[in-house]
Design a protein around this motif. Sequence first.
Motif, PDB file in Angstrom:
ATOM      1  N   ARG A  97       0.852  -1.188   0.000  1.00 54.07           N
ATOM      2  CA  ARG A  97       0.000   0.000   0.000  1.00 54.07           C
ATOM      3  C   ARG A  97       0.889   1.241   0.000  1.00 54.07           C
ATOM      4  NH1 ARG A  97      -2.439   2.924   4.559  1.00 54.07           N
ATOM      5  NH2 ARG A  97      -1.435   1.443   5.964  1.00 54.07           N
ATOM      6  N   ILE A  98       0.578   2.203  -0.860  1.00 54.02           N
ATOM      7  CA  ILE A  98       1.296   3.477  -0.904  1.00 54.02           C
ATOM      8  C   ILE A  98       0.593   4.448   0.051  1.00 54.02           C
ATOM      9  CG2 ILE A  98       2.076   5.393  -2.360  1.00 54.02           C
ATOM     10  CD1 ILE A  98       3.269   2.715  -3.210  1.00 54.02           C
ATOM     11  N   VAL A  99       1.379   5.140   0.872  1.00 52.45           N
ATOM     12  CA  VAL A  99       0.840   6.114   1.817  1.00 52.45           C
ATOM     13  C   VAL A  99       1.429   7.477   1.485  1.00 52.45           C
ATOM     14  CG1 VAL A  99       0.726   6.801   4.242  1.00 52.45           C
ATOM     15  CG2 VAL A  99       0.546   4.390   3.626  1.00 52.45           C
ATOM     16  N   ARG A 100       0.558   8.459   1.385  1.00 51.82           N
ATOM     17  CA  ARG A 100       0.996   9.817   1.054  1.00 51.82           C
ATOM     18  C   ARG A 100       0.692  10.807   2.184  1.00 51.82           C
ATOM     19  NH1 ARG A 100       2.144   8.502  -4.056  1.00 51.82           N
ATOM     20  NH2 ARG A 100       0.729   7.209  -5.217  1.00 51.82           N
ATOM     21  N   THR A 101       0.242  10.285   3.320  1.00 47.92           N
ATOM     22  CA  THR A 101      -0.132  11.141   4.436  1.00 47.92           C
ATOM     23  C   THR A 101       1.047  11.331   5.386  1.00 47.92           C
ATOM     24  OG1 THR A 101      -0.960   9.218   5.654  1.00 47.92           O
ATOM     25  CG2 THR A 101      -2.557  10.440   4.318  1.00 47.92           C
ATOM     26  N   ASP A 102       0.795  11.982   6.510  1.00 52.29           N
ATOM     27  CA  ASP A 102       1.807  12.303   7.496  1.00 52.29           C
ATOM     28  C   ASP A 102       2.460  11.035   8.074  1.00 52.29           C
ATOM     29  OD1 ASP A 102       2.990  14.395   9.391  1.00 52.29           O
ATOM     30  OD2 ASP A 102       2.115  12.925  10.782  1.00 52.29           O
ATOM     31  N   LEU A 103       3.772  10.984   8.038  1.00 51.77           N
ATOM     32  CA  LEU A 103       4.532   9.817   8.499  1.00 51.77           C
ATOM     33  C   LEU A 103       4.243   9.496   9.965  1.00 51.77           C
ATOM     34  CD1 LEU A 103       6.797   7.686   8.102  1.00 51.77           C
ATOM     35  CD2 LEU A 103       8.426   9.475   8.751  1.00 51.77           C
ATOM     36  N   GLN A 104       4.359  10.471  10.844  1.00 52.86           N
ATOM     37  CA  GLN A 104       4.169  10.213  12.269  1.00 52.86           C
ATOM     38  C   GLN A 104       2.770   9.688  12.563  1.00 52.86           C
ATOM     39  OE1 GLN A 104       4.974  13.552  14.840  1.00 52.86           O
ATOM     40  NE2 GLN A 104       4.976  12.263  16.659  1.00 52.86           N
ATOM     41  N   ASP A 105       1.756  10.338  12.006  1.00 51.03           N
ATOM     42  CA  ASP A 105       0.375   9.902  12.256  1.00 51.03           C
ATOM     43  C   ASP A 105       0.150   8.475  11.776  1.00 51.03           C
ATOM     44  OD1 ASP A 105      -0.207  12.369  13.347  1.00 51.03           O
ATOM     45  OD2 ASP A 105      -1.243  13.134  11.567  1.00 51.03           O
ATOM     46  N   GLU A 106       0.633   8.177  10.587  1.00 51.96           N
ATOM     47  CA  GLU A 106       0.411   6.838  10.019  1.00 51.96           C
ATOM     48  C   GLU A 106       1.148   5.771  10.822  1.00 51.96           C
ATOM     49  OE1 GLU A 106      -1.324   4.034   7.597  1.00 51.96           O
ATOM     50  OE2 GLU A 106      -1.771   6.169   7.652  1.00 51.96           O
ATOM     51  N   ILE A 107       2.391   6.027  11.214  1.00 53.73           N
ATOM     52  CA  ILE A 107       3.148   5.038  11.994  1.00 53.73           C
ATOM     53  C   ILE A 107       2.490   4.818  13.354  1.00 53.73           C
ATOM     54  CG2 ILE A 107       5.350   4.553  13.156  1.00 53.73           C
ATOM     55  CD1 ILE A 107       5.434   4.061  10.135  1.00 53.73           C
ATOM     56  N   LEU A 108       2.022   5.879  13.981  1.00 53.97           N
ATOM     57  CA  LEU A 108       1.339   5.713  15.267  1.00 53.97           C
ATOM     58  C   LEU A 108       0.074   4.878  15.111  1.00 53.97           C
ATOM     59  CD1 LEU A 108       1.857   9.236  16.856  1.00 53.97           C
ATOM     60  CD2 LEU A 108       2.903   7.067  17.582  1.00 53.97           C
ATOM     61  N   LYS A 109      -0.663   5.079  14.023  1.00 53.97           N
ATOM     62  CA  LYS A 109      -1.853   4.256  13.758  1.00 53.97           C
ATOM     63  C   LYS A 109      -1.456   2.795  13.562  1.00 53.97           C
ATOM     64  CE  LYS A 109      -4.439   7.837  11.357  1.00 53.97           C
ATOM     65  NZ  LYS A 109      -4.863   8.296  10.030  1.00 53.97           N
ATOM     66  N   LEU A 110      -0.390   2.564  12.789  1.00 56.87           N
ATOM     67  CA  LEU A 110       0.069   1.193  12.537  1.00 56.87           C
ATOM     68  C   LEU A 110       0.528   0.517  13.825  1.00 56.87           C
ATOM     69  CD1 LEU A 110       2.056   1.756   9.215  1.00 56.87           C
ATOM     70  CD2 LEU A 110      -0.121   0.545   9.474  1.00 56.87           C
ATOM     71  N   LYS A 111       1.234   1.263  14.680  1.00 61.12           N
ATOM     72  CA  LYS A 111       1.716   0.687  15.936  1.00 61.12           C
ATOM     73  C   LYS A 111       0.561   0.337  16.867  1.00 61.12           C
ATOM     74  CE  LYS A 111       5.679   1.952  17.742  1.00 61.12           C
ATOM     75  NZ  LYS A 111       6.818   2.681  18.309  1.00 61.12           N
ATOM     76  N   GLN A 112      -0.542   1.066  16.778  1.00 62.74           N
ATOM     77  CA  GLN A 112      -1.685   0.807  17.644  1.00 62.74           C
ATOM     78  C   GLN A 112      -2.640  -0.223  17.064  1.00 62.74           C
ATOM     79  OE1 GLN A 112      -3.236   4.744  18.397  1.00 62.74           O
ATOM     80  NE2 GLN A 112      -1.436   5.323  19.566  1.00 62.74           N
ATOM     81  N   ALA A 113      -2.489  -0.540  15.786  1.00 54.94           N
ATOM     82  CA  ALA A 113      -3.358  -1.527  15.144  1.00 54.94           C
ATOM     83  C   ALA A 113      -2.961  -2.932  15.597  1.00 54.94           C
ATOM     84  CB  ALA A 113      -3.242  -1.420  13.624  1.00 54.94           C
ATOM     85  N   PRO A 114      -3.894  -3.885  15.511  1.00 52.98           N
ATOM     86  CA  PRO A 114      -3.546  -5.267  15.847  1.00 52.98           C
ATOM     87  C   PRO A 114      -2.491  -5.796  14.869  1.00 52.98           C
ATOM     88  CG  PRO A 114      -5.906  -5.041  15.380  1.00 52.98           C
ATOM     89  CD  PRO A 114      -5.279  -3.726  15.110  1.00 52.98           C
ATOM     90  N   GLY A 115      -1.673  -6.687  15.355  1.00 54.54           N
ATOM     91  CA  GLY A 115      -0.676  -7.303  14.491  1.00 54.54           C
ATOM     92  C   GLY A 115       0.633  -7.527  15.217  1.00 54.54           C
ATOM     93  N   GLY A 116       1.605  -7.981  14.450  1.00 55.06           N
ATOM     94  CA  GLY A 116       2.914  -8.293  14.996  1.00 55.06           C
ATOM     95  C   GLY A 116       3.893  -7.152  14.800  1.00 55.06           C
TER      96      GLY A 116
END
Length: 185
Positions: A97-116
Amino acid sequence: MRKLIFGINLTIDGCCDHTKMNGSVEIHEYFTSLMRGVDLLVYGRKTYELMVPFWPDVAKNNSGDTKSMNEFAHTFNAIDKVVFSRSLPDAEEKNTRIVRTDLQDEILKLKQAPGGIISTGGVALPSQLMELGLIDEYYIVVHPVVAGEGRRLFDGAILPQCVQLKLAASNTLTSGCVALHYLKE
């Protein structure tokens, strides 16, 4: 919360240009083992374009020079990817998936999402992630090479404060490489 780890190969003088180092069975085995615990790769455009289509092609054709290269390729190919880019029109792989939004916001969302575990590599994007304090662990393999030139890790990174790390493990490989694992304190 999911961990964000960073893995890279370096020369003794801090060069991170992969053409300055020799790949080996041990290096591929080391990073394959590390990637087996990862379920998301996060790259910038340049690193993504270095990795894709090279590794997916190796996986598709089992065309690596060694069994360990093929195993790394299959492991890499199976992991979902997020690529931060404003210029890449689309992804070559279906699990990217290509992401064009804010790096910090997206990484924080990914870190809080379920997964490994989330893993990143390359230079520019990890430098930004380090500046933002988002990298939890560092896996650095130091090769017994003095490059004398080339891009250096974290060149130009501007830190709001010194990043303190704690050595969690070290392993000397038969090639003379030293695999270091650090935790952010």
